[in-house]
Design a protein around this motif. Structure first.
Motif, PDB file in Angstrom:
ATOM      1  N   GLN A 207       1.041  -1.135  -0.018  1.00  0.00           N
ATOM      2  CA  GLN A 207      -0.159  -0.018   0.025  1.00  0.00           C
ATOM      3  C   GLN A 207       0.908   1.342  -0.045  1.00  0.00           C
ATOM      4  OE1 GLN A 207      -3.195  -1.122   3.364  1.00  0.00           O
ATOM      5  NE2 GLN A 207      -3.990   0.414   2.012  1.00  0.00           N
ATOM      6  N   LEU A 208       1.720   1.138   0.845  1.00  0.00           N
ATOM      7  CA  LEU A 208       2.777   2.590   1.079  1.00  0.00           C
ATOM      8  C   LEU A 208       3.476   2.632  -0.342  1.00  0.00           C
ATOM      9  CD1 LEU A 208       3.728   5.033   2.896  1.00  0.00           C
ATOM     10  CD2 LEU A 208       5.501   3.297   3.664  1.00  0.00           C
ATOM     11  N   GLU A 209       4.039   1.772  -0.863  1.00  0.00           N
ATOM     12  CA  GLU A 209       4.753   1.687  -2.162  1.00  0.00           C
ATOM     13  C   GLU A 209       3.953   2.249  -3.401  1.00  0.00           C
ATOM     14  OE1 GLU A 209       7.091  -0.854  -5.346  1.00  0.00           O
ATOM     15  OE2 GLU A 209       6.455  -1.919  -3.381  1.00  0.00           O
ATOM     16  N   THR A 210       2.600   1.713  -3.328  1.00  0.00           N
ATOM     17  CA  THR A 210       1.703   2.048  -4.383  1.00  0.00           C
ATOM     18  C   THR A 210       1.408   3.652  -4.164  1.00  0.00           C
ATOM     19  OG1 THR A 210       0.496   0.164  -4.544  1.00  0.00           O
ATOM     20  CG2 THR A 210      -0.531   1.941  -5.264  1.00  0.00           C
ATOM     21  N   PHE A 211       1.217   4.007  -2.938  1.00  0.00           N
ATOM     22  CA  PHE A 211       0.860   5.573  -2.597  1.00  0.00           C
ATOM     23  C   PHE A 211       2.099   6.350  -3.013  1.00  0.00           C
ATOM     24  CE2 PHE A 211       0.871   8.982   0.728  1.00  0.00           C
ATOM     25  CZ  PHE A 211      -0.168   9.594   0.184  1.00  0.00           C
ATOM     26  N   LEU A 212       3.260   5.951  -2.673  1.00  0.00           N
ATOM     27  CA  LEU A 212       4.423   7.032  -2.943  1.00  0.00           C
ATOM     28  C   LEU A 212       4.599   6.718  -4.420  1.00  0.00           C
ATOM     29  CD1 LEU A 212       6.535   6.078  -0.154  1.00  0.00           C
ATOM     30  CD2 LEU A 212       5.350   8.000  -0.142  1.00  0.00           C
ATOM     31  N   ASN A 213       4.572   5.836  -5.091  1.00  0.00           N
ATOM     32  CA  ASN A 213       4.675   5.843  -6.460  1.00  0.00           C
ATOM     33  C   ASN A 213       4.015   7.016  -7.185  1.00  0.00           C
ATOM     34  OD1 ASN A 213       6.661   3.929  -6.417  1.00  0.00           O
ATOM     35  ND2 ASN A 213       5.153   2.251  -6.983  1.00  0.00           N
ATOM     36  N   VAL A 214       2.557   7.269  -6.755  1.00  0.00           N
ATOM     37  CA  VAL A 214       1.884   8.322  -7.397  1.00  0.00           C
ATOM     38  C   VAL A 214       1.977   9.676  -6.818  1.00  0.00           C
ATOM     39  CG1 VAL A 214       0.419   6.369  -8.595  1.00  0.00           C
ATOM     40  CG2 VAL A 214      -0.331   7.444  -6.331  1.00  0.00           C
ATOM     41  N   ALA A 215       2.284   9.676  -5.727  1.00  0.00           N
ATOM     42  CA  ALA A 215       2.001  10.699  -4.865  1.00  0.00           C
ATOM     43  C   ALA A 215       3.095  11.702  -4.138  1.00  0.00           C
ATOM     44  CB  ALA A 215       1.268  10.641  -3.654  1.00  0.00           C
ATOM     45  N   ALA A 216       4.342  10.770  -4.546  1.00  0.00           N
ATOM     46  CA  ALA A 216       5.631  11.344  -3.844  1.00  0.00           C
ATOM     47  C   ALA A 216       6.176  12.645  -4.822  1.00  0.00           C
ATOM     48  CB  ALA A 216       6.701  10.466  -3.806  1.00  0.00           C
ATOM     49  N   LYS A 217       5.714  12.790  -5.899  1.00  0.00           N
ATOM     50  CA  LYS A 217       6.384  13.928  -6.736  1.00  0.00           C
ATOM     51  C   LYS A 217       5.665  14.936  -6.360  1.00  0.00           C
ATOM     52  CE  LYS A 217       3.059  12.649 -10.495  1.00  0.00           C
ATOM     53  NZ  LYS A 217       2.986  11.972 -11.820  1.00  0.00           N
ATOM     54  N   TYR A 218       4.335  15.109  -5.690  1.00  0.00           N
ATOM     55  CA  TYR A 218       3.775  16.323  -5.544  1.00  0.00           C
ATOM     56  C   TYR A 218       4.314  17.079  -4.358  1.00  0.00           C
ATOM     57  CZ  TYR A 218       0.667  15.067  -8.856  1.00  0.00           C
ATOM     58  OH  TYR A 218       0.001  14.443 -10.312  1.00  0.00           O
TER      59      TYR A 218
END
Length: 299
Positions: A207-218
Motif C-alpha cells: 500500500q505504501l509503495e503504491t501510494f508513494l509511486n503516484v504521490a511522492a512527486k507532489y
C-alpha cells in the motif's frame, strides 16, 4: 457562599469523588496524554507532525477538553469523522486545522466553508460541486470568514491503495490534481489509509509503495503526504512523511490485545489516559440465609 464547592472547601479538602459529585466517574489524565504524544513523535522523522484524531468524542475521552489540551501543547492539526464533530470543536474555540475523514458529500459544503473545515475528497462529483462553491457563485456569507485566506477552502485528496472504501484509484491521481489546478482548488495534502498495518506487513508495504509511486512527486509543490494511522506509526510505515494520524494509540490503547501489542506499549511507555474510578455506595450487613434481588436470585 456562592457555590457548593466554596461551601464544602471551607469545611474539608475535596476528594475527587466530591468534585465529581458521584461515586463513579471517568478520570482523564492529560499529563499522560502529553507523554503519549511525545512518545509517538519520537517514532517519526524530525519533520513529521501529528494530525491528532478526535473522532467519536476523542474515542470517548472528551473531544473538546482533549482538543484544547493538544492545541496548548503544540498540536496544530486535527481530524474528526463528520462536520458536526468539527463544528462542536469550532464553537468551543478550537481554530486549528480540522480535516473531516468521512467521505465528502455535496450537502456538507456550506458547513465546510462556513467553519473552515477541510474535506477528504474521493469523488469527481464532489470536486465539481466544490469548484462551484469556491468561485464567484459562492454565497457571500460563506466567503466572509475570520480564518486566514491562505488556509481556507483547502481539500485533502484520498488515494485508495487497498482499503477499498472512499478514495480515488491511484491511476486517477494525476488527473485529479490537474483538475484542481485548472479550477484553482487548493490541495492541502494527499493521503491513503492502511487496511491491516498491524497484522499484514506485506500488504501494508505494498500500500505504501503504491501510494508513494503516484504521490511522492507532489511534495516538491508543497503538497503534504500522510498515510500512517496508529498501527502504522507504531510499526514505522510512513513515519517519514509530513503527518502521522494517531488515534487509539494517542489515548494509550493498543491496536489489539496480543502479547506483542501489550509488550510494545510497555516498552515504549504508552499508557491509557482514562481511568474508571468507583467505590461502593452501600455496604449492608444481613443475617444468614437472606435472599437478595428480584426472584431471590442470590442467597
Amino acid at each position: 457562599m456562592d457555590t457548593w464547592k466554596e461551601f464544602v472547601s471551607e469545611r474539608l479538602e475535596l476528594t475527587e469523588y466530591q468534585l465529581a459529585r458521584r461515586r463513579t466517574y471517568l478520570k482523564i489524565d492529560l499529563d499522560i496524554l502529553t507523554e503519549n504524544v511525545s512518545i509517538l513523535k519520537s517514532l517519526c522523522s524530525q519533520n513529521t507532525d501529528i494530525l491528532a484524531v478526535l473522532k467519536g468524542n476523542a474515542y470517548g475521552h472528551g473531544s473538546i477538553e482533549v482538543g484544547k489540551h493538544l492545541r496548548d501543547i503544540g498540536v496544530r492539526h486535527f481530524a474528526v469523522a463528520s462536520p458536526w464533530e468539527a463544528i462542536e470543536l469550532r464553537k468551543a474555540g478550537i481554530e486549528s486545522f480540522i480535516q473531516i475523514f468521512g467521505n465528502a458529500c455535496e450537502e456538507e459544503i456550506p458547513d465546510l466553508l462556513e467553519y473552515d473545515l477541510v474535506p477528504t475528497v474521493g469523488s469527481v462529483e464532489f470536486l465539481e460541486e466544490w469548484a462551484l462553491y469556491t468561485q464567484d457563485s459562492c454565497p457571500n456569507y460563506l466567503l466572509q470568514s475570520t480564518y486566514p485566506d491562505e488556509t481556507r477552502r483547502q481539500i485533502v485528496i484520498k488515494v485508495d491503495t487497498g482499503m477499498s472504501r472512499n478514495g480515488f484509484q491511484p491511476e486517477m491521481l494525476d488527473d485529479v490534481v490537474n483538475y484542481c489546478d485548472e479550477k484553482g482548488i487548493k490541495i492541502h495534502s494527499i493521503m491513503t489509509h492502511f487496511a491491516a498495518a498491524w497484522d499484514n506487513p506485506q500488504f501494508t508495504s505494498l500500500q505504501l509503495e503504491t501510494f508513494l509511486n503516484v504521490a511522492a512527486k507532489y511534495r516538491s509543490r508543497g503538497i503534504k503526504l500522510h498515510a500512517a494511522n496508529s498501527a502504522g506509526t507504531l510499526l514505522g510505515y510512513g513515519t517519514e512523511l509530513d503527518f502521522v494520524r494517531p488515534g487509539i494509540a494517542m489515548y494509550g490503547l493498543p491496536p489489539d490485545t496480543t502479547e506483542m501489542a501489550i509488550s510494545m506499549y510497555q516498552r515504549l511507555g504508552l499508557r491509557p489516559i482514562l481511568s474508571w474510578m468507583a467505590k461502593p455506595n452501600l455496604v449492608k450487613t444481613m443475617s444468614e440465609g437472606r435472599c437478595v434481588g428480584y426472584d431471590k436470585t442470590y442467597r
